[in-house]
Write a protein that holds these residues in place. Structure first.
Motif, PDB file in Angstrom:
ATOM      1  N   ARG A  12       0.817  -1.208   0.000  1.00 43.94           N
ATOM      2  CA  ARG A  12       0.000   0.000   0.000  1.00 43.94           C
ATOM      3  C   ARG A  12       0.858   1.268   0.000  1.00 43.94           C
ATOM      4  NH1 ARG A  12      -5.019  -1.793   0.647  1.00 43.94           N
ATOM      5  NH2 ARG A  12      -5.403  -3.568   1.972  1.00 43.94           N
ATOM      6  N   ALA A  15      -0.392   4.362  -2.130  1.00 41.68           N
ATOM      7  CA  ALA A  15      -1.540   5.027  -1.511  1.00 41.68           C
ATOM      8  C   ALA A  15      -1.107   5.800  -0.269  1.00 41.68           C
ATOM      9  CB  ALA A  15      -2.609   4.002  -1.153  1.00 41.68           C
ATOM     10  N   CYS A  46      -5.167   2.437  -7.829  1.00 39.88           N
ATOM     11  CA  CYS A  46      -4.860   1.661  -6.615  1.00 39.88           C
ATOM     12  C   CYS A  46      -5.842   0.503  -6.449  1.00 39.88           C
ATOM     13  CB  CYS A  46      -4.884   2.561  -5.385  1.00 39.88           C
ATOM     14  SG  CYS A  46      -3.493   3.702  -5.293  1.00 39.88           S
TER      15      CYS A  46
END
Length: 137
Positions: A12, A15, A46
């Motif tokens: 992640r 993001a 994403c």
């Protein structure tokens, strides 16, 4: 909580980077580094990448399960029917907890029904596990 964010796993990071830039700009009372259109595009990207990663993870679990069972062809297992679709009837073994397709004897089975199955075949390259329903006498 109204204003909350948190950073997580390495998958992640992009993001998280975007979020950190937004937070940094907000703290500095600066203009957002991204337009609404850019944020929408970033969010869509994403989400698409996360979906692709999830698909690979699901495939690798299936491949692993097929490898685990490849030397147990012919054995019987307790299972629960997990899906009945036009493409077939699917079941999850109780031990080990792996999923496969009931290729024979699936007529009339319902989701949630307990069933005894025989392992017919595995195809690790494709992540396929095939069962036949065993009718107890």
């Amino acid at each position: 909580m109204h204003d909350y964010t948190h950073s997580t796993a390495p998958n992640r990071r992009y993001a998280d980077l975007i979020t950190q830039r937004l937070v940094k700009a907000a703290i500095a009372q600066a203009t957002s580094p991204y337009t609404d259109a850019e944020l929408t595009a970033i969010a869509a990207h994403c989400t698409e990448r996360e979906d692709a990663a999830r698909k690979v993870e699901r495939k690798m679990r299936k491949v692993g399960a097929a490898v685990l069972l490849q030397n147990r062809i012919g054995e019987h297992f307790d299972a629960i029917v997990t899906g009945v679709t036009p493409k077939g009837t699917f079941a999850r073994l109780l031990k080990p907890p792996v999923d496969g397709r009931i290729m024979r004897g699936d007529h009339g089975l319902r989701v949630g029904e307990k069933v005894r199955v025989k392992l017919l075949a595995t195809e690790p390259e494709r992540g396929f596990i095939d069962f036949a329903r065993v009718r107890e006498s």
